[in-house]
Design a protein around this motif. Structure first.
Motif, short mmCIF file in Angstrom:
data_model
loop_
_atom_site.label_atom_id
_atom_site.label_comp_id
_atom_site.label_asym_id
_atom_site.label_seq_id
_atom_site.Cartn_x
_atom_site.Cartn_y
_atom_site.Cartn_z
N ALA A 11 -7.52 32.00 28.89
CA ALA A 11 -8.87 31.63 28.47
C ALA A 11 -9.30 30.32 29.09
O ALA A 11 -10.46 30.14 29.45
CB ALA A 11 -8.93 31.53 26.94
N ALA A 12 -8.36 29.39 29.21
CA ALA A 12 -8.70 28.08 29.73
C ALA A 12 -8.94 28.10 31.24
O ALA A 12 -9.83 27.42 31.73
CB ALA A 12 -7.58 27.08 29.41
N LEU A 13 -8.14 28.88 31.95
CA LEU A 13 -8.22 28.85 33.40
C LEU A 13 -9.16 29.89 33.97
O LEU A 13 -9.79 29.69 35.00
CB LEU A 13 -6.81 29.05 34.00
N LEU A 14 -9.26 31.04 33.34
CA LEU A 14 -10.04 32.13 33.90
C LEU A 14 -11.32 32.42 33.13
O LEU A 14 -12.26 32.95 33.68
CB LEU A 14 -9.19 33.41 33.95
N ILE A 15 -11.33 32.15 31.83
CA ILE A 15 -12.46 32.42 30.94
C ILE A 15 -12.67 33.92 30.75
O ILE A 15 -13.17 34.35 29.74
CB ILE A 15 -13.77 31.80 31.45
N ALA A 16 -12.32 34.75 31.71
CA ALA A 16 -12.70 36.15 31.66
C ALA A 16 -11.95 36.91 30.59
O ALA A 16 -10.78 36.65 30.36
CB ALA A 16 -12.42 36.79 33.02
N PRO A 17 -12.58 37.85 29.90
CA PRO A 17 -11.97 38.63 28.83
C PRO A 17 -11.54 40.02 29.29
O PRO A 17 -12.29 40.98 29.16
CB PRO A 17 -13.09 38.74 27.80
N PRO A 18 -10.37 40.17 29.88
CA PRO A 18 -10.00 41.48 30.41
C PRO A 18 -9.91 42.57 29.37
O PRO A 18 -10.09 43.74 29.67
CB PRO A 18 -8.63 41.21 31.05
N ALA A 19 -9.64 42.23 28.11
CA ALA A 19 -9.43 43.26 27.09
C ALA A 19 -10.71 44.01 26.76
O ALA A 19 -10.68 45.12 26.26
CB ALA A 19 -8.86 42.63 25.83
N LEU A 20 -11.88 43.38 27.04
CA LEU A 20 -13.14 43.99 26.61
C LEU A 20 -13.89 44.67 27.74
O LEU A 20 -14.96 45.21 27.52
CB LEU A 20 -14.05 42.91 26.00
N ILE A 21 -13.35 44.64 28.96
CA ILE A 21 -14.09 45.18 30.08
C ILE A 21 -13.47 46.49 30.52
O ILE A 21 -12.27 46.57 30.73
CB ILE A 21 -14.10 44.16 31.24
N VAL A 143 -25.99 31.99 39.34
CA VAL A 143 -24.73 31.37 38.93
C VAL A 143 -24.69 31.20 37.41
O VAL A 143 -23.70 31.54 36.75
CB VAL A 143 -24.54 30.01 39.62
N ASN A 144 -25.78 30.70 36.85
CA ASN A 144 -25.84 30.49 35.40
C ASN A 144 -25.69 31.82 34.65
O ASN A 144 -24.98 31.89 33.63
CB ASN A 144 -27.15 29.82 35.02
N ALA A 145 -26.36 32.87 35.15
CA ALA A 145 -26.26 34.17 34.48
C ALA A 145 -24.85 34.75 34.61
O ALA A 145 -24.31 35.32 33.66
CB ALA A 145 -27.29 35.14 35.08
N TYR A 146 -24.25 34.61 35.77
CA TYR A 146 -22.89 35.11 36.01
C TYR A 146 -21.90 34.43 35.07
O TYR A 146 -21.10 35.09 34.38
CB TYR A 146 -22.53 34.84 37.47
N VAL A 147 -21.97 33.11 35.01
CA VAL A 147 -21.06 32.35 34.15
C VAL A 147 -21.35 32.63 32.68
O VAL A 147 -20.43 32.71 31.85
CB VAL A 147 -21.16 30.85 34.46
N ALA A 148 -22.63 32.82 32.35
CA ALA A 148 -22.99 33.09 30.95
C ALA A 148 -22.39 34.41 30.48
O ALA A 148 -21.93 34.52 29.34
CB ALA A 148 -24.50 33.10 30.79
N VAL A 149 -22.38 35.43 31.36
CA VAL A 149 -21.78 36.71 30.98
C VAL A 149 -20.29 36.53 30.70
O VAL A 149 -19.76 37.01 29.68
CB VAL A 149 -22.01 37.76 32.08
N ILE A 150 -19.58 35.83 31.59
CA ILE A 150 -18.15 35.61 31.39
C ILE A 150 -17.90 34.79 30.13
O ILE A 150 -17.01 35.10 29.33
CB ILE A 150 -17.54 34.91 32.63
N ARG A 151 -18.69 33.74 29.94
CA ARG A 151 -18.53 32.90 28.75
C ARG A 151 -18.77 33.69 27.47
O ARG A 151 -17.96 33.61 26.53
CB ARG A 151 -19.54 31.74 28.84
N ASP A 152 -19.84 34.46 27.44
CA ASP A 152 -20.16 35.21 26.22
C ASP A 152 -19.15 36.33 25.98
O ASP A 152 -18.84 36.66 24.83
CB ASP A 152 -21.57 35.77 26.32
N GLN A 153 -18.63 36.93 27.05
CA GLN A 153 -17.58 37.93 26.87
C GLN A 153 -16.34 37.30 26.23
O GLN A 153 -15.73 37.90 25.34
CB GLN A 153 -17.20 38.54 28.24
N GLU A 154 -15.98 36.11 26.66
CA GLU A 154 -14.81 35.44 26.09
C GLU A 154 -15.06 35.05 24.64
O GLU A 154 -14.17 35.16 23.79
CB GLU A 154 -14.45 34.21 26.92
N GLU A 155 -16.29 34.62 24.34
CA GLU A 155 -16.59 34.27 22.95
C GLU A 155 -16.54 35.51 22.06
O GLU A 155 -16.07 35.44 20.92
CB GLU A 155 -17.96 33.59 22.87
N VAL A 156 -17.02 36.64 22.57
CA VAL A 156 -16.92 37.88 21.80
C VAL A 156 -15.45 38.23 21.56
O VAL A 156 -15.06 38.62 20.45
CB VAL A 156 -17.65 39.03 22.53
N ARG A 157 -14.63 38.11 22.61
CA ARG A 157 -13.21 38.42 22.45
C ARG A 157 -12.55 37.51 21.42
O ARG A 157 -11.79 37.97 20.56
CB ARG A 157 -12.49 38.27 23.79
#
Length: 461
Positions: A11-21, A143-157
């Motif tokens: 979560a700290a290094l990648l932010i991305a939520p692989p479990a939800l995609i 860039v903001n939209a791309y990062v926002a999707v990753i951020r919000d996916q991680e928050e959902v996870r």
């Protein structure tokens, strides 16, 4: 509510939520930016606007070129001539026809053509800078939209994981309540915290859908499996250096400088109406039956014409004064744009610095919160801590992890904002895998074109 250190590191290094995609082709930030660069409607509209401004140059150059006109007329005329002494009548019916060709070559227009060409060239350069500003804005928004999707996916996870943990904890709390180890108050506290987590999860899912919609609007397709990007490394050492570079290289500043130059050229354009005009005219004509039947007159002439304006009501003087004030306005706008660019660069630098510091602080907070949660859970087992203590410790750890996700996202967006403020967030600077739009192609295709209705837009793509 336990999380492994491996999960936290991801979560700290990648932010991305692989479990939800769902399994899908990975989509990098470079690919998303390239798609936005090639397909975004606002950017395409800005390119069309530049091509329209390019046409100002051949319009101005037309002042050097001759004008050719052909005029003609044909008709019928009826008349009678009567001798009053003899009463004899003569018919004057005829079919008059005229044909004339005229060529006019301007020789001197008071400097209007030269000034108009300079003004048109400066307008083109200003519009090119505005196109770069639009390009940077589109890429920054992407860039903001791309990062926002990753951020919000991680928050959902994180919220879903927290909801699952609290669900199991509520079940355990109910079991302990049934055997009399805790009171109804502990159960109510666990139920309340679970309900709040469900509300937070629903809110996070809503924000994720909004981010996905923003991404699709900018890029042209919904996000796939996004790959976590890295912050940009902008070669700047201090906030002052960033502000200085922004004041020189920001596209809005460059556009304002060329706008000022175009405004100064307008003074010369308007002043030309007060100066002499010299032209060379040539014409040839044929008149049939102009005054009498069966009569033809032909001829040609070449003349040099000089026009010296003496007084034309004063409007020309007002236009010159007006142009001077417009130039002063443009000069002030240059200073304003330079100050805005400096402020934006300084703000982006400080935001990036603060986000980096926040990441380190939140990581330390997470480490401490994990230790605290483990201790509170152990103490709760022996009865020295209440259910509320455990819930609070879990919530504190969750909040810290969400803060880390947001701080990491802020580092990435702030680094790109800093690059944009100094004019370094273009497709060329980012080495995007896309064909770079040629700003000069359409200009070169139409600059010296004397005639034609063709659409040369493909020359600029």
């Amino acid at each position: 509510m336990k999380f492994s250190r491996t999960t936290l590191a991801l979560a700290a290094l990648l932010i991305a939520p692989p479990a939800l995609i769902a399994p899908a082709a990975a989509q990098s930030l470079q690919e998303a930016l390239a798609m936005a660069y090639a397909n975004n409607p606002n950017l395409q509209a800005a390119r069309a606007q530049l091509r329209a401004v390019d046409e100002n140059v051949p319009q101005a150059l037309s002042g050097w070129r001759p004008t050719v006109q052909v005029a003609g007329s044909v008709g019928t005329a009826q008349g009678r001539s009567t001798n009053t002494s003899t009463s004899n009548r003569t018919s004057l019916d005829r079919n008059p026809a005229t044909l004339q060709a005229t060529v006019s070559q301007p020789l001197y227009r008071g400097g209007r053509t030269t000034a108009s060409v300079r003004r048109a060239e400066n307008q083109v350069l200003a519009q090119r800078a505005r196109l770069l500003a639009t390009e940077q804005q589109i890429l920054s928004d992407t860039v903001n939209a791309y990062v926002a999707v990753i951020r919000d996916q991680e928050e959902v996870r994180l919220n879903i994981n927290n909801e699952q943990v609290l669900t199991r904890q509520l079940q355990a709390t109910n079991e302990r309540f049934r055997v009399g180890e805790i009171t109804r108050t502990d159960v109510a506290q666990a139920e309340s915290r679970l309900a709040g987590t469900r509300a937070a999860r629903a809110d996070a899912e809503g924000r994720l859908q909004q981010s996905r919609a923003s991404f699709a609007r900018l890029v042209g397709q919904p996000p796939q499996r996004l790959v976590a990007p890295q912050p940009l490394r902008v070669p700047l050492a201090t906030a002052a250096e960033a502000g200085t570079l922004a004041g020189l290289n920001n596209p809005n500043v460059v556009a304002a400088l060329f706008d000022e130059a175009a405004a100064r050229d307008l003074i010369d354009v308007n002043f030309s109406s007060l100066l002499p005009q010299v032209s060379l005219n040539g014409s040839t004509f044929r008149n049939d039956n102009s005054s009498a039947p069966d009569n033809r007159v032909t001829g040609s002439q070449v003349t040099a014409n000089l026009t010296v304006p003496l007084y034309q009501g004063g409007a020309e003087y007002a236009q010159v004064r007006q142009a001077r004030q417009t130039a002063q306005q443009a000069r002030q706008l240059v200073d304003d744009q330079r100050r805005q660019a400096t402020q934006q660069a300084t703000s982006a630098w400080e935001t990036l610095t603060a986000a980096r510091a926040q990441v380190e602080s939140v990581r330390a907070q997470i480490r401490a919160a994990e230790i605290a949660l483990d201790g509170v859970q152990r103490e709760a087992i022996v009865g020295s801590r209440t259910t509320l203590d455990v819930l609070n410790a879990e919530q504190e750890l969750l909040n810290a992890r969400v803060s880390l996700v947001r701080a990491l996202a802020n580092v990435i967006t702030a680094s790109h904002s800093l690059a944009a403020s100094v004019g370094r967030l273009t497709a060329r600077d980012l080495s995007l895998p896309v064909q770079i739009y040629d700003m000069e192609a359409y200009y070169n295709a139409v600059r010296n074109r004397w005639a034609g209705f063709g659409d040369y837009a493909a020359q600029g793509r």
